[in-house]
Design a protein around this motif. Structure first.
Motif, short mmCIF file in Angstrom:
data_model
loop_
_atom_site.label_atom_id
_atom_site.label_comp_id
_atom_site.label_asym_id
_atom_site.label_seq_id
_atom_site.Cartn_x
_atom_site.Cartn_y
_atom_site.Cartn_z
N PRO B 59 -10.59 53.98 41.62
CA PRO B 59 -11.23 55.23 42.02
C PRO B 59 -12.32 55.57 41.02
O PRO B 59 -12.53 54.84 40.05
N ASP B 60 -13.02 56.65 41.24
CA ASP B 60 -13.99 57.07 40.23
C ASP B 60 -14.32 58.55 40.36
O ASP B 60 -14.30 59.10 41.46
N VAL B 129 -18.53 56.46 48.51
CA VAL B 129 -18.14 57.86 48.73
C VAL B 129 -19.33 58.78 48.51
O VAL B 129 -20.32 58.40 47.88
N THR B 131 -18.99 62.12 47.35
CA THR B 131 -18.70 63.04 46.24
C THR B 131 -18.91 64.50 46.62
O THR B 131 -20.01 64.93 46.92
N ARG B 147 -22.81 68.57 54.15
CA ARG B 147 -22.52 67.21 54.64
C ARG B 147 -23.71 66.53 55.33
O ARG B 147 -23.94 65.35 55.08
N TYR B 151 -24.43 62.96 53.81
CA TYR B 151 -24.18 61.77 54.62
C TYR B 151 -25.49 61.15 55.12
O TYR B 151 -25.56 59.94 55.33
N GLY B 238 -7.08 55.14 53.11
CA GLY B 238 -6.55 56.29 53.82
C GLY B 238 -5.52 57.06 53.03
O GLY B 238 -5.06 56.64 51.96
N TRP B 389 -2.52 50.61 50.14
CA TRP B 389 -2.95 50.61 48.73
C TRP B 389 -1.83 51.26 47.96
O TRP B 389 -1.43 52.39 48.22
#
Ligand SMILES: Cc1cc2nc3c(=O)[nH]c(=O)nc-3n(C[C@H](O)[C@H](O)[C@H](O)COP(=O)(O)O)c2cc1C
Ligand SMILES: Cc1cc2nc3c(=O)[nH]c(=O)nc-3n(C[C@H](O)[C@H](O)[C@H](O)COP(=O)(O)O)c2cc1C
Lengths: 446, 446
Positions: B59-60, B129, B131, B147, B151, B238, B389
């Protein structure tokens, strides 16, 4: 000469990864796929560390170089990726990585460079450049701005990066399992910088490294470049063809540091050097002739222009005639012309004149290791530099040759350390402690 | 069940580097300094590869997490630096690295990710992502945009990155020592993309990897998120607490892919999983109780809110009374409330209810390895996911436990491969070949 006298500091240039000569990738024993092969870079880094070289220098471009079409590889595939891999295979050598202030956000580079500094245990340096390549700008949908803008941004970016580096207090990382306190956030402070070009709130979530934070290098001089060198740099990556020019550049960098309230000794000036080593001059030249066998003829007209003579590729294997030597005039547009003429007067064929590296990017002492050591000693003792960044012609064997044959001579003469004296790049450079911004040079960015 | 039947794909989450539990860094045997210690990450990566796990997920965050103050470490120090180091210590496992489209320039991430893809020999994936964290935006002098803007930019960035990845023709890197042709520049083409938010001319100076270019992952659904998943993603990270919810998310991702002209099977949906493993349920709970010994009381009021009961920290070591159980109503605001109530009804103390992971970010099967395997099998066979995951509670021993105890059961049941079937992440995922933009989904950006 005692061991307490000043000694030179040495960097090793990884260049394209193959070496500094365009045809390095074609040399015997070189894997032409080394561009994408970290294993090759690991070998080179280890060879340099075996020679107690102070740092590896990695250049960078943010665009494909047109010379790729002429068979000349690009600089390293990515310096951050490369150094992250090399870090674990070395333990003492420093890394100086070139990165632009123009096309990076301060938070992103502050984070990656500090991460590298921490994971290398304090061996990282950033060569901060502003990038003047229009192809690089186009990759970011931009054009190259005028110097006042590029350098205005550069100052803000470097200051923001240094402030972010210092945002995590030196004792903040408590990581105390008993109390459950991982970090003392009272010692972690936002930086809240907002300039004309960039802004960043911070803090960066990274503790200090063994050297506090990365050291800064700069490359290139000029009025603008010296404002970077003078305020922030612990090292300047220089390029000079004569002792006089190098001394002038070094003096300018030192004066710039003084102007910003720093001790001039805090800025080390590194002269570029492209040694061509063989057990004899003839053997050294043969190495280079072999490397440039195909490409040498193409460079003949340019050599002619440097000498004011109309020379053709077909003439590559003859020396200049007496009439040509009498007519030759070193061109003023290329600082290498005078040396080219001196070499030509020694009676070499044109191919051998070229093999002397007379149109290389840095001076090329040619011959046995002691010739290279003599050259370095002369420059160093003349105050032309604090050390060198050495560009081997072919990394695959050139780093070993320098380490095994030149370094021992320098040591014998007391000009280079017997071993690393510290563990961090800051210690290798003799740079003073710094964490966060340097209060002597810090000025509010707008 | 034959070996040709569909098998699950597994990712291992490195999380903070310590594990997914807030107190993982305090667990016995864990070095609290692992945040900056690549050696620890190397051990974890090797353990996962020993279990033929398909990929590591990193992740980040682009800001310090406020939870640091409560003793909860940050995500990985820097995922690019970490993966570059792990790449050389592993040979088959893939890497899926989270990176934002909002605060990166496409050229910079295209280059670093492709460099990692090439140097890992085709094992790299990018979890793209957008963010939504205001603290991240502030680190770039920005605020979080709505958004449509985030996006809109995300589509342009991903398309530019994929175009740059494909800019170096598959046969362009001739590296032919005899002819001296390093690259055939006729096969290297600029991309010349200019959108509303970004522009990049290209080309990128990096050849294709063994999988052509990195695969794309996305995280999170929603109308906007699905436009990313549907057009570009080979994998969706997910988060679902029930089979029904996971099936709905998986179906939505598959439908989105179909809408953009892709085969729905090209998008693999990964459910999150936080197994709590012990040789018995009691042993598993003891592990977790020990980990949360100090912090459990603080979570009691939140558990109370989930159950509609006023619970206090001091009550942590008693079970709910019959009266409380009769009064309890699972809260609609937290999807985990129903399971929390079910666990409570089994008569556990509040501390043990919490130890069941009822307020963890992902479902927590508790008990011996076969309980975890049963859980995974049920979800997988119900069409809730294409794989998982897996977030170990504590990486130091949790990865080994999963690999040594759960993986063999999954293999025995034919649910997981006996060994890697290919060498690239694309092969591990069963993702189709792609180089450059996908012509099925590519639309001119503005
Ligand atoms: C020895 C030397 C090495 C340099 N290395 C790099 C490099 O690796 N990457 C880069 O973008 N610029 C590099 N530069 C470029 C300078 O940072 C600077 O951009 C350039 O000299 C143009 O000057 P200006 O920005 O003042 O116009 C180098 C300059 C010198 C003198
Ligand atoms: C399971 C999962 C994992 C995620 N991991 C990250 C992450 O590591 N870093 C990040 O910045 N965002 C991550 N996200 C956030 C999403 O990319 C997205 O920004 C978030 O869900 C907010 O949605 P919005 O952007 O549509 O408002 C993750 C989301 C989910 C569902």
């Amino acid at each position: 000469m005692t061991t307490t006298s000043r000694q030179m500091i040495l960097g090793m240039h990884l260049g394209t990864g193959y070496g500094s000569q365009a045809n390095a990738w074609r040399a015997p024993g070189v894997d032409p796929a080394a561009y994408t092969d970290i294993e090759a870079q690991v070998r080179y880094a280890r060879a340099a560390e075996r020679g107690t070289i102070d740092f590896l220098f990695l250049p960078d471009n943010l665009a494909i170089t047109p010379s790729m079409g002429e068979g000349i590889p690009q600089a390293t595939i990515d310096p951050v990726v490369t150094v992250a891999a090399l870090a674990r295979e070395t333990s003492r050598i420093g890394f100086v990585v070139t990165g632009t202030t123009t096309f990076n956000e301060p938070y992103n580079i502050a984070r990656q460079y500090k991460a590298l500094d921490v994971t290398t245990h304090g061996r990282f340096g950033w060569n901060a450049v502003t990038t003047a390549d229009p192809a690089a700008a186009a990759n970011f949908g931009q054009t190259i701005a005028e110097r006042p803008v590029r350098y205005g941004r550069a100052h803000e970016v470097i200051q923001a990066v240094q402030a972010l580096w210092g945002s995590w207090g030196e004792e903040a990382w408590t990581r105390d399992k008993d109390s459950g306190r991982f970090v003392d956030l009272d010692q972690v402070r936002p930086v809240g910088l907002r300039g004309e070009y960039i802004a960043s709130q911070g803090p960066l979530p990274i503790p200090p490294s063994e050297q506090g934070q990365p050291v800064i290098f700069s490359a290139g001089g000029g009025e603008y470049g010296l404002t970077i060198a003078g305020r922030y740099a612990s090292g300047v990556i220089g390029a000079a063809f004569t002792i006089e020019d190098a001394r002038a550049q070094r003096r300018a960098a030192r004066q710039a540091a003084h102007r910003y309230g720093r001790n001039p000794d805090e800025v080390k000036f590194f002269a570029g050097l492209m040694p061509l080593i063989g057990s004899t001059v003839e053997e050294a030249l043969a190495r280079r002739r072999h490397l440039d066998e195909v490409s040498a003829p193409r460079r003949v007209p340019y050599l002619g222009a440097m000498l004011g003579l109309p020379l053709e590729p077909e003439q590559v294997d003859r020396p200049l005639t007496d009439a040509e030597l009498a007519d030759a005039r070193p061109s003023g547009f290329d600082p290498r012309s005078q040396r080219a003429l001196e070499v030509a007067r020694q009676g070499w064929t044109i191919r051998d004149i070229l093999a002397h590296g007379v149109i290389d990017y840095h001076p090329t002492p040619v011959g046995p290791p002691c010739v290279v050591a003599d050259y370095m000693q002369e420059w160093f003792e003349a105050g032309a530099c604090d050390g060198f960044w050495v560009s081997p012609d072919v990394n695959e064997d050139g780093i070993d040759t320098f380490v095994d044959e030149v370094v021992p001579i320098l040591r014998e003469r007391g000009l280079f350390h017997e071993d690393y004296q510290g563990t961090t790049l800051r210690e290798h450079l003799g740079a003073p402690a710094q964490y966060g911004l340097d209060p002597r040079v810090w000025q509010e960015a707008s």
